[in-house]
Write a protein that holds these residues in place. Sequence first.
Motif, PDB file in Angstrom:
ATOM      1  N   ASN A  12       0.827  -1.217   0.000  1.00 12.10           N
ATOM      2  CA  ASN A  12       0.000   0.000   0.000  1.00 12.10           C
ATOM      3  C   ASN A  12       0.857   1.261   0.000  1.00 12.10           C
ATOM      4  O   ASN A  12       0.416   2.327   0.418  1.00 12.10           O
ATOM      5  N   GLY A  13       2.104   1.127  -0.486  1.00 14.83           N
ATOM      6  CA  GLY A  13       3.007   2.274  -0.538  1.00 14.83           C
ATOM      7  C   GLY A  13       3.673   2.410  -1.895  1.00 14.83           C
ATOM      8  O   GLY A  13       3.517   1.571  -2.786  1.00 14.83           O
ATOM      9  N   THR A  14       4.417   3.497  -2.053  1.00 20.47           N
ATOM     10  CA  THR A  14       5.145   3.785  -3.291  1.00 20.47           C
ATOM     11  C   THR A  14       6.632   3.773  -2.978  1.00 20.47           C
ATOM     12  O   THR A  14       7.084   4.446  -2.049  1.00 20.47           O
ATOM     13  N   ARG A  15       7.401   2.993  -3.748  1.00 18.61           N
ATOM     14  CA  ARG A  15       8.825   2.830  -3.454  1.00 18.61           C
ATOM     15  C   ARG A  15       9.666   3.217  -4.660  1.00 18.61           C
ATOM     16  O   ARG A  15       9.310   2.920  -5.801  1.00 18.61           O
ATOM     17  N   GLU A  16      10.786   3.903  -4.371  1.00 20.27           N
ATOM     18  CA  GLU A  16      11.712   4.262  -5.434  1.00 20.27           C
ATOM     19  C   GLU A  16      12.704   3.124  -5.658  1.00 20.27           C
ATOM     20  O   GLU A  16      13.211   2.516  -4.709  1.00 20.27           O
ATOM     21  N   LEU A  17      12.974   2.835  -6.937  1.00 15.12           N
ATOM     22  CA  LEU A  17      13.969   1.825  -7.293  1.00 15.12           C
ATOM     23  C   LEU A  17      15.253   2.518  -7.726  1.00 15.12           C
ATOM     24  O   LEU A  17      15.220   3.552  -8.401  1.00 15.12           O
ATOM     25  N   ASP A  18      16.392   1.921  -7.315  1.00 11.59           N
ATOM     26  CA  ASP A  18      17.658   2.459  -7.813  1.00 11.59           C
ATOM     27  C   ASP A  18      17.828   2.018  -9.272  1.00 11.59           C
ATOM     28  O   ASP A  18      17.014   1.260  -9.809  1.00 11.59           O
ATOM     29  N   MET A  19      18.894   2.458  -9.917  1.00 12.49           N
ATOM     30  CA  MET A  19      19.030   2.221 -11.354  1.00 12.49           C
ATOM     31  C   MET A  19      19.067   0.738 -11.724  1.00 12.49           C
ATOM     32  O   MET A  19      18.325   0.324 -12.636  1.00 12.49           O
ATOM     33  N   PRO A  20      19.870  -0.103 -11.045  1.00 14.64           N
ATOM     34  CA  PRO A  20      19.856  -1.536 -11.409  1.00 14.64           C
ATOM     35  C   PRO A  20      18.479  -2.169 -11.208  1.00 14.64           C
ATOM     36  O   PRO A  20      18.011  -2.939 -12.054  1.00 14.64           O
ATOM     37  N   GLU A  21      17.802  -1.826 -10.102  1.00 14.29           N
ATOM     38  CA  GLU A  21      16.466  -2.369  -9.848  1.00 14.29           C
ATOM     39  C   GLU A  21      15.475  -1.891 -10.907  1.00 14.29           C
ATOM     40  O   GLU A  21      14.638  -2.660 -11.396  1.00 14.29           O
ATOM     41  N   ALA A  22      15.580  -0.619 -11.266  1.00 14.51           N
ATOM     42  CA  ALA A  22      14.662  -0.046 -12.246  1.00 14.51           C
ATOM     43  C   ALA A  22      14.832  -0.710 -13.611  1.00 14.51           C
ATOM     44  O   ALA A  22      13.847  -1.059 -14.277  1.00 14.51           O
ATOM     45  N   LEU A  23      16.102  -0.930 -14.020  1.00 17.38           N
ATOM     46  CA  LEU A  23      16.344  -1.570 -15.315  1.00 17.38           C
ATOM     47  C   LEU A  23      15.814  -2.996 -15.332  1.00 17.38           C
ATOM     48  O   LEU A  23      15.204  -3.435 -16.315  1.00 17.38           O
ATOM     49  N   GLU A  24      16.020  -3.717 -14.250  1.00 17.81           N
ATOM     50  CA  GLU A  24      15.521  -5.088 -14.170  1.00 17.81           C
ATOM     51  C   GLU A  24      13.992  -5.108 -14.176  1.00 17.81           C
ATOM     52  O   GLU A  24      13.366  -5.953 -14.834  1.00 17.81           O
ATOM     53  N   TYR A  25      13.394  -4.170 -13.436  1.00 18.85           N
ATOM     54  CA  TYR A  25      11.934  -4.100 -13.376  1.00 18.85           C
ATOM     55  C   TYR A  25      11.350  -3.797 -14.756  1.00 18.85           C
ATOM     56  O   TYR A  25      10.376  -4.422 -15.191  1.00 18.85           O
ATOM     57  N   MET A  26      11.932  -2.820 -15.431  1.00 20.85           N
ATOM     58  CA  MET A  26      11.429  -2.432 -16.751  1.00 20.85           C
ATOM     59  C   MET A  26      11.560  -3.574 -17.755  1.00 20.85           C
ATOM     60  O   MET A  26      10.679  -3.808 -18.577  1.00 20.85           O
ATOM     61  N   GLU A  27      12.658  -4.311 -17.662  1.00 17.87           N
ATOM     62  CA  GLU A  27      12.849  -5.423 -18.580  1.00 17.87           C
ATOM     63  C   GLU A  27      11.837  -6.526 -18.323  1.00 17.87           C
ATOM     64  O   GLU A  27      11.361  -7.191 -19.250  1.00 17.87           O
ATOM     65  N   THR A  28      11.448  -6.682 -17.060  1.00 17.83           N
ATOM     66  CA  THR A  28      10.530  -7.777 -16.701  1.00 17.83           C
ATOM     67  C   THR A  28       9.075  -7.405 -16.890  1.00 17.83           C
ATOM     68  O   THR A  28       8.283  -8.204 -17.409  1.00 17.83           O
TER      69      THR A  28
END
Length: 253
Positions: free
Chosen positions: A234-250
């Motif tokens: 129920n919250g909003t979390r910021e991803l660092d660059m490696p996490e963000a790239l992995e998330y976007m790819e998935t």
Amino acid sequence: MKKRKVFVFIFIGLALGLFIIQPLVISLHMYDMQGGNGEWWKSLLASYQQEVSSWDLDQAIIKLLFGLLGIALSLMFMVRQRIFQLTGRRDKLEEIRELIAAGENQQVEFKSTLRWDLRQFKPNKALEDVIAKTIAGFMNTQGGHLIIGIDDEGSILGLEQDYGTLKKPGKDGFEQYIMQLVSLKLGTHFCTLVKVSFHQFEEKDICYVRVHKSQKPVYLNLGDRSHFFIRTGNGTRELDMPEALEYMETYLN
């Protein structure tokens, strides 16, 4: 405004009756009287010529009847449209009521205000960034529902304090401010993913923001940096660059 709308529908109905319904009915009658011989459109032209050339008492009565028929049809359409609007509004109120009752989750977020700080008793730009962060998080995940004007427990606070901070107080100014916030913080092309509406609960306005999922990454611009947020629980979390790239790819491909 409502009276003006009624007069517009009356005028449209009158024109419909006199210039469309009456010539069609007369032309079809003339065509039928001719045994269906010839071309129907010639009968239609003849009916229009008759409209111009004949204005006796009988014709005036016929025109009056067709005009009233057109007005009745037009007003029936207006009433039907209004009923659909009210039904849709009630359905939306029920949907929002259910969202509030269920509480915050991955696709539902409550915010007390847009920019009015309840502790400092003044506008606070940081609160606007929180709203933008939530919207970006919804866009990067599965979309969601942002409701402004209620606290974390679901108590209705209303929007009056926020209204007072706007150059254009009221619903229109509030909606414009949200869309401007999305445009400046996330990008103008993401405004189409945001739908804003207002509803009354306990005689207080709340703002319902329906946020749709984006098919490409959405970054929140803060200062000279871009940030990538997602919804988790129920919250909003910021991803660092490696996490963000992995998330976007998935999830975003």
